[in-house]
Design an enzyme around this catalytic site. Structure first.
Site, short mmCIF file in Angstrom:
data_model
loop_
_atom_site.label_atom_id
_atom_site.label_comp_id
_atom_site.label_asym_id
_atom_site.label_seq_id
_atom_site.Cartn_x
_atom_site.Cartn_y
_atom_site.Cartn_z
N HIS A 60 -53.66 5.65 33.04
CA HIS A 60 -52.23 5.33 32.90
C HIS A 60 -51.40 6.59 33.04
O HIS A 60 -51.93 7.70 33.07
CB HIS A 60 -51.94 4.58 31.60
CG HIS A 60 -52.13 5.38 30.34
ND1 HIS A 60 -53.35 5.84 29.91
CD2 HIS A 60 -51.23 5.79 29.39
CE1 HIS A 60 -53.21 6.50 28.77
NE2 HIS A 60 -51.93 6.49 28.43
N HIS A 84 -49.20 8.38 31.26
CA HIS A 84 -48.72 9.33 30.24
C HIS A 84 -49.19 10.76 30.52
O HIS A 84 -50.32 10.98 30.96
CB HIS A 84 -49.19 8.89 28.85
CG HIS A 84 -48.40 7.72 28.33
ND1 HIS A 84 -48.87 6.89 27.33
CD2 HIS A 84 -47.17 7.23 28.68
CE1 HIS A 84 -47.96 5.96 27.09
NE2 HIS A 84 -46.93 6.13 27.90
N ASP A 97 -50.27 13.16 28.75
CA ASP A 97 -51.52 13.66 28.17
C ASP A 97 -52.76 13.08 28.86
O ASP A 97 -53.89 13.34 28.44
CB ASP A 97 -51.57 13.42 26.65
CG ASP A 97 -51.57 11.94 26.29
OD1 ASP A 97 -50.74 11.19 26.85
OD2 ASP A 97 -52.40 11.53 25.44
N HIS A 98 -52.56 12.30 29.95
CA HIS A 98 -53.68 11.77 30.73
C HIS A 98 -53.62 12.19 32.20
O HIS A 98 -54.60 12.00 32.92
CB HIS A 98 -53.73 10.24 30.62
CG HIS A 98 -53.97 9.78 29.21
ND1 HIS A 98 -55.19 9.33 28.76
CD2 HIS A 98 -53.15 9.79 28.13
CE1 HIS A 98 -55.10 9.05 27.47
NE2 HIS A 98 -53.87 9.32 27.06
N HIS A 103 -50.04 -0.81 26.19
CA HIS A 103 -49.68 0.59 25.90
C HIS A 103 -48.73 1.07 27.00
O HIS A 103 -47.65 1.57 26.75
CB HIS A 103 -50.95 1.41 25.83
CG HIS A 103 -50.74 2.87 25.57
ND1 HIS A 103 -50.25 3.35 24.38
CD2 HIS A 103 -50.96 3.95 26.36
CE1 HIS A 103 -50.16 4.67 24.45
NE2 HIS A 103 -50.59 5.06 25.64
N ASP A 125 -56.16 4.54 26.26
CA ASP A 125 -55.27 4.19 25.14
C ASP A 125 -55.06 2.69 25.01
O ASP A 125 -54.17 2.23 24.29
CB ASP A 125 -53.92 4.90 25.30
CG ASP A 125 -54.06 6.42 25.23
OD1 ASP A 125 -55.18 6.91 25.03
OD2 ASP A 125 -53.04 7.12 25.40
N HIS A 132 -58.45 8.96 22.60
CA HIS A 132 -58.09 9.88 21.50
C HIS A 132 -59.05 9.74 20.33
O HIS A 132 -59.62 8.68 20.09
CB HIS A 132 -56.67 9.58 20.98
CG HIS A 132 -55.59 9.86 21.98
ND1 HIS A 132 -54.93 11.06 22.03
CD2 HIS A 132 -55.06 9.09 22.96
CE1 HIS A 132 -54.03 11.02 23.01
NE2 HIS A 132 -54.09 9.83 23.60
FE FE Z 1 -52.83 9.20 25.26
ZN ZN Z 2 -50.98 7.03 26.47
#
Ligand code: FE
Ligand code: ZN
Length: 257
Positions: free
Chosen positions: A56, A58, A60-61, A114, A133, A171
């Site tokens: 996805h 985001h 942090d990915h 998410h 996530d 995570h």
């Molecule tokens: Fe994340």
């Molecule tokens: Zn995420």
């Protein structure tokens, strides 16, 4: 047809995963949370990166994609419906697409909620599910974009995979997820045992991932939204639509301290 999986923590609590197809020597990163951490893991193993499988959009990915592409010239696979938000996708995937790494195939399953375009990668031979996530141990991702109905339906579909399936999520949130799970499901013996176990593991810096789907089915309140105990915990009458119970659980988790 063997697959090796390397697990490491990066950023603050993101899991990084390298998946190595032994027959062909191809290696994929599941998401690109941190190019430096991924490079270090590759060097420790003596592997070189051929592919990245994105779940996805985001930050942090995906943040590591440009640096990894520059370094390895790898092919980046990711969700078609989020392609405009992810820089550098080469292969666009949607539900029931297959992502291939050498001799290993990953089935793509859509898991919206998410984010709307969130996908997960399921490798059926070894029984590995990279859920990012969408599904955590004893929890699920915050519902930033989706609605409870489709998110619940997607999770109910994942729940149908074999119990031995190993879940690799995005995570290390397991201890705080367990605290919320126990607050809504205090008389679940499997949950109480698992909560104590993961606390001990984290005190020793042991990863709580992977976890089996069978364990999640017994301990994750979000996978149990269609059980009477969860409706009761949310103060809803028995027979309430599980999607409504799921939405109430997600909201309760958002507010949980
Ligand atoms: Fe994340
Ligand atoms: Zn995420």
């Amino acid at each position: 047809m063997a697959l090796l999986i390397d697990i490491f923590l990066c950023r603050t609590d993101n899991y990084g995963y390298l998946v190595h197809d032994v027959d062909t020597g191809k290696t994929a990163a599941i998401d690109a949370p941190d190019a430096k951490a991924i490079k270090a893991a590759l060097e420790r193993r003596g592997w070189t990166l051929s592919d990245i499988f994105i779940t996805h959009h985001h930050t942090d990915h995906v943040e590591g994609i440009p640096a990894l592409k520059r370094e390895y010239g790898c092919t980046v696979h990711g969700p078609r419906s989020e392609a405009e938000k992810i820089l550098g996708l080469d292969m666009l995937l949607s539900g029931s697409s297959t992502a291939t790494l050498g001799n290993t195939n990953f089935l793509v399953i859509e898991a919206p909620g998410h984010t709307l375009g969130h996908i997960v990668y399921y490798e059926p031979v070894g029984g590995h599910l990279f859920s990012a996530d969408a599904l955590f141990s004893m929890g699920v991702g915050r519902m930033f974009e989706g609605k409870p109905g489709p998110m619940w339906e997607a999770l109910a579909e994942l729940r149908e995979l074999p119990d031995e399936t190993l879940i690799y999520c995005g995570h290390e949130y397991t201890v705080s997820n367990a605290a919320f799970a126990q607050s809504v499901d205090p008389r679940n013996p499997a949950l109480n045992i698992r909560a104590a176990e993961v606390k001990r593991m984290r005190e020793k810096d042991i990863f709580t991932i992977p976890v089996s789907l069978g364990m999640e089915k017994r301990t994750n309140p979000f996978l149990r939204a269609d059980e009477p105990v969860m409706a009761r915990a949310m103060g809803l009458p028995e027979g309430t639509d599980p999607a409504v119970v799921f939405g109430a659980l997600r909201k309760a988790k958002d507010e949980f301290k």
